[in-house]
Structures are given as structure tokens and as C-alpha cells.
Design a protein around this motif. Structure first.
Motif, mmCIF file in Angstrom:
data_model
loop_
_atom_site.group_PDB
_atom_site.id
_atom_site.type_symbol
_atom_site.label_atom_id
_atom_site.label_comp_id
_atom_site.label_asym_id
_atom_site.label_seq_id
_atom_site.Cartn_x
_atom_site.Cartn_y
_atom_site.Cartn_z
ATOM 1 N N GLY A 143 -9.797 -14.394 51.274
ATOM 2 C CA GLY A 143 -10.647 -14.671 50.135
ATOM 3 C C GLY A 143 -9.894 -15.150 48.905
ATOM 4 N N LYS A 144 -8.573 -15.031 48.934
ATOM 5 C CA LYS A 144 -7.771 -15.511 47.800
ATOM 6 C C LYS A 144 -7.829 -17.024 47.637
ATOM 7 N N VAL A 145 -8.424 -17.727 48.577
ATOM 8 C CA VAL A 145 -8.575 -19.180 48.417
ATOM 9 C C VAL A 145 -9.402 -19.525 47.183
ATOM 10 N N MET A 146 -10.136 -18.561 46.639
ATOM 11 C CA MET A 146 -10.874 -18.824 45.402
ATOM 12 C C MET A 146 -9.955 -19.319 44.292
ATOM 13 N N ALA A 147 -8.690 -18.916 44.351
ATOM 14 C CA ALA A 147 -7.741 -19.306 43.302
ATOM 15 C C ALA A 147 -7.505 -20.815 43.267
ATOM 16 N N PHE A 148 -7.840 -21.521 44.342
ATOM 17 C CA PHE A 148 -7.685 -22.976 44.378
ATOM 18 C C PHE A 148 -8.908 -23.702 43.817
ATOM 19 N N TYR A 149 -9.924 -22.934 43.428
ATOM 20 C CA TYR A 149 -11.176 -23.533 42.962
ATOM 21 C C TYR A 149 -11.551 -22.990 41.587
ATOM 22 N N VAL A 165 -9.259 -12.593 41.292
ATOM 23 C CA VAL A 165 -9.041 -12.914 42.705
ATOM 24 C C VAL A 165 -8.170 -11.856 43.374
ATOM 25 N N VAL A 166 -7.070 -11.455 42.735
ATOM 26 C CA VAL A 166 -6.092 -10.556 43.337
ATOM 27 C C VAL A 166 -6.106 -9.198 42.645
ATOM 28 N N GLY A 167 -5.308 -8.254 43.175
ATOM 29 C CA GLY A 167 -5.131 -6.950 42.538
ATOM 30 C C GLY A 167 -6.142 -5.912 42.970
ATOM 31 N N ASP A 168 -5.946 -4.684 42.466
ATOM 32 C CA ASP A 168 -6.844 -3.567 42.772
ATOM 33 C C ASP A 168 -8.222 -3.814 42.162
ATOM 34 N N THR A 169 -9.251 -3.330 42.840
ATOM 35 C CA THR A 169 -10.608 -3.432 42.323
ATOM 36 C C THR A 169 -11.071 -2.087 41.778
ATOM 37 N N LEU A 178 -21.715 3.577 48.570
ATOM 38 C CA LEU A 178 -20.814 2.450 48.341
ATOM 39 C C LEU A 178 -21.528 1.109 48.297
ATOM 40 N N ASP A 179 -22.441 0.902 49.200
ATOM 41 C CA ASP A 179 -23.095 -0.400 49.307
ATOM 42 C C ASP A 179 -23.961 -0.726 48.094
ATOM 43 N N ASN A 180 -24.256 0.272 47.259
ATOM 44 C CA ASN A 180 -25.082 0.050 46.077
ATOM 45 C C ASN A 180 -24.266 0.003 44.789
ATOM 46 N N LEU A 181 -22.946 -0.027 44.908
ATOM 47 C CA LEU A 181 -22.070 -0.099 43.744
ATOM 48 C C LEU A 181 -21.644 -1.540 43.502
ATOM 49 N N LEU A 182 -21.469 -1.891 42.235
ATOM 50 C CA LEU A 182 -20.995 -3.218 41.848
ATOM 51 C C LEU A 182 -19.500 -3.110 41.548
ATOM 52 N N ILE A 183 -18.695 -3.709 42.427
ATOM 53 C CA ILE A 183 -17.244 -3.636 42.318
ATOM 54 C C ILE A 183 -16.727 -4.861 41.574
ATOM 55 N N SER A 184 -15.637 -4.700 40.843
ATOM 56 C CA SER A 184 -15.041 -5.844 40.155
ATOM 57 C C SER A 184 -14.825 -6.984 41.139
ATOM 58 N N TRP A 185 -14.953 -8.216 40.641
ATOM 59 C CA TRP A 185 -14.916 -9.381 41.514
ATOM 60 C C TRP A 185 -13.493 -9.659 41.992
ATOM 61 N N GLY A 186 -13.364 -9.957 43.297
ATOM 62 C CA GLY A 186 -12.071 -10.280 43.870
ATOM 63 C C GLY A 186 -12.207 -10.786 45.286
ATOM 64 N N HIS A 187 -11.067 -10.964 45.942
ATOM 65 C CA HIS A 187 -11.071 -11.574 47.269
ATOM 66 C C HIS A 187 -11.721 -10.698 48.321
ATOM 67 N N ASP A 188 -11.754 -9.373 48.123
ATOM 68 C CA ASP A 188 -12.347 -8.465 49.111
ATOM 69 C C ASP A 188 -13.855 -8.698 49.257
ATOM 70 N N GLU A 189 -14.550 -8.582 48.114
ATOM 71 C CA GLU A 189 -16.010 -8.712 48.144
ATOM 72 C C GLU A 189 -16.428 -10.102 48.591
ATOM 73 N N TYR A 190 -15.686 -11.097 48.142
ATOM 74 C CA TYR A 190 -16.021 -12.461 48.530
ATOM 75 C C TYR A 190 -15.877 -12.666 50.032
ATOM 76 N N LEU A 191 -14.741 -12.275 50.602
ATOM 77 C CA LEU A 191 -14.523 -12.507 52.025
ATOM 78 C C LEU A 191 -15.524 -11.731 52.870
ATOM 79 N N TYR A 192 -15.806 -10.509 52.485
ATOM 80 C CA TYR A 192 -16.784 -9.696 53.219
ATOM 81 C C TYR A 192 -18.126 -10.424 53.325
ATOM 82 N N ASN A 193 -18.616 -10.894 52.192
ATOM 83 C CA ASN A 193 -19.914 -11.560 52.185
ATOM 84 C C ASN A 193 -19.866 -12.925 52.851
ATOM 85 N N MET A 194 -18.760 -13.644 52.690
ATOM 86 C CA MET A 194 -18.620 -14.948 53.331
ATOM 87 C C MET A 194 -18.649 -14.815 54.855
#
Length: 294
Positions: free
Chosen positions: A134-140, A147-151, A193-209
Motif C-alpha cells: 500500500g506504500k505505492v500511494m507515496a508515488f501519487y 503512508v508509512v509509520g505506526d497508526t 475494531l472494524d468500527n474504529l477509524l484508524i489514521s490513514w496509511g498503507h495498512d488500511e488502504y491495502l486491506y480495502n484494495m
């Protein structure tokens, strides 16, 4: 792209690991890693600190919702999983001091160690390989602090075990909003967990993608990906008042099973990536085939 076989052995480590306050990380042999003492005269240490400062200043409820709206359209680009992983070789991760090492090395280190310990669980091998894709977001046009780091959790008071928690949130406007700055904030007790809003990063993006592209990976593999950077929960023991019993037992079990490979496989040993690609391409074809919508 430079040949991976020509790289000199170096230590590969996530800088936030040694900055985390949890005793579990404080006991790690310091000789295995670079020194991450906070030092404003050291450009690398300062870069790490500033990355987290920007993250903690700008990641608000409204910001996270906006990023979800943007990226959950899955219309940014099309690529196979292999092509996305190869693209990460060009990523200089601002949360990683060893900037000369392609991100793909860590991916193969993680996957191969899992493969050694779980030879019959090919879904687990692939999860290790792709967990940072999901870190490919950094290219866009995304700044790396989202994108990176702890959430961490947005929409409620910030947990004490968050990296740099003491003063890094001083300028985050949610801290002055009574809807978001209390123990429960905008959530209900034990909402899960599924009802919590986590800071945006590569984890949440890749999971949903992956779910959008109808991956055949099992659900526990997807949970490993979704929460592997959520350290205040799975390692800091924070946010228990939001969790269900299933979160605290079953989900955490899988996430921690994965994280030992994410953290402790970063070493001087560089896998023979070209020799390993055929095996992992077969897993990509099995679980996430073809061109994907990112």
C-alpha cells in the motif's frame, strides 16, 4: 534498477521500533540496530521525528475520511501486484534510516522467514510479501506521513503508547474538539475494531484494495495486513475499552503472529529475489491474479 545481488549487507530497521515506549522493544539488543536516540543534530533522527510530528498534527477525523473517499474509488492506476511491489524499489521511506535498501528486500525477508516456519501455509507467505504494498500511494502525491509509520485511532483521545505522544499532537485540532478528545470520543464502548477509524496509511488502504479486487486470501490474512502497524493496540495494550472479545483474542493473535516476522526479519541477509520470484508469482496468480485496480 540496481541488481539486488550487488547490494552490500546493511541493517534494515524501522526507526519507530526503537522509539516505541513499550518494554518489549526496549529490551532488544541495541547492537543489532543503529542508535535512535532523539538528537536534533542528527539529520536521520530528526527526519523520523518530523515525520511523526507531521503525522500527528495532520491526521484528523476529517483528513482520514477525505483520504478514504479519495482512495476507495480505486481509480488511481492499474497494476499487477508484482509490478506494484517492484515499484516500491524506488521508494525512499522517510521512517527508515537505511535509505539505500529497496523496500522489496524487506518484503522477501518477511515472506521467506514465514515460509520457513509455516511451510504449508502459502497464504501466509504471500501476506508477508505484500504487507507493505500500500506504500505505492507515496508515488501519487501523498506525503509519507500519511503512508508509512505506526497508526493510531482518530476520533478519541490519543493513546499513551503512541510514539512521541507527549507533545507531537499539540497542534492537532481534534485535540480541542470535545467530540473527539475524550476517552470514548465518537465511539461506543466495545464497538469493535472494524468500527474504529484508524489514521490513514498503507495498512488500511491495502486491506480495502484487496477486498475490492476480490482477493482469495483468507480473512485473517487481511486482518494481519490491516492492523500490523496499529502498535498502540496490539503491542501498547491501549484501546481495550473499544475491543470485543474476538478482537482481543482471535484478531490480536493473528496480528501478533505476523508482526514478529515484520519486525525481526530485518537483517543483513539479502534474499535471492530473482530466484524467488517464480514461487511468489504463483501465489499472486492463486490469490490476487491479474491487473488490479488501485
Amino acid at each position: 534498477m540496481r541488481l539486488l545481488q550487488e547490494l552490500k549487507p546493511v541493517h534494515i530497521i524501522d526507526p519507530s521500533e526503537l522509539l516505541r515506549p513499550e518494554p518489549k522493544f526496549a529490551t532488544k539488543d541495541i547492537n543489532a540496530f543503529r542508535d535512535y536516540t532523539i538528537n536534533d543534530e542528527d539529520p536521520i533522527q530528526e527526519r523520523v521525528r518530523k515525520t511523526y510530528l507531521e503525522m500527528h498534527t495532520n491526521q484528523t477525523v476529517d483528513f482520514v475520511k477525505a483520504k478514504r473517499d479519495k482512495w476507495f474509488k480505486y481509480d488511481t492506476f492499474k497494476a499487477t501486484m508484482k509490478d506494484a511491489l517492484i515499484k516500491l524499489n524506488d521508494l525512499v521511506d522517510e521512517s527508515d534510516p537505511d535509505v539505500d535498501i529497496p523496500n522489496i528486500v524487506h518484503a522477501f525477508q518477511t515472506a521467506e522467514r514465514i515460509r520457513k516456519d509455516y511451510p504449508n501455509d502459502d497464504w501466509f507467505h504471500l501476506t508477508g510479501l505484500i504487507h507493505d504494498a500500500g506504500k505505492v500511494m507515496a508515488f501519487y502525491d501523498e506525503p509519507q506521513w500519511c503512508v508509512v509509520g505506526d497508526t493510531f485511532l482518530v476520533g478519541a483521545e490519543w493513546a499513551p503508547s503512541i510514539v512521541y505522544r507527549e507533545n507531537s499532537f499539540n497542534d492537532n485540532p481534534d485535540g480541542k474538539n470535545p467530540k473527539y478528545n475524550t476517552k470514548y470520543g465518537m465511539y461506543e464502548p466495545h464497538c469493535g475494531l472494524d468500527n474504529l477509524l484508524i489514521s490513514w496509511g498503507h495498512d488500511e488502504y491495502l486491506y480495502n484494495m484487496l477486498k475490492h479486487n476480490k482477493t482469495k486470501l483468507p480473512e485473517h490474512a487481511l486482518k494481519m495486513i490491516r492492523f500490523h502497524s496499529f502498535y498502540p493496540w496490539h503491542t501498547g495494550e491501549d484501546y481495550g475499552h473499544f475491543m470485543t472479545e474476538h478482537d482481543q483474542t482471535e484478531i490480536k493473535k493473528w496480528v501478533l503472529a505476523f508482526n514478529q516476522y515484520d519486525l525481526y526479519t530485518k537483517s543483513t541477509e539479502v534474499p535471492d529475489i530473482e530466484a524467488l520470484w517464480p514461487y511468489y508469482e504463483s501465489l499472486i496468480d492463486k490469490y490476487i491474479p491479474g491487473e488490479l485496480n488501485w
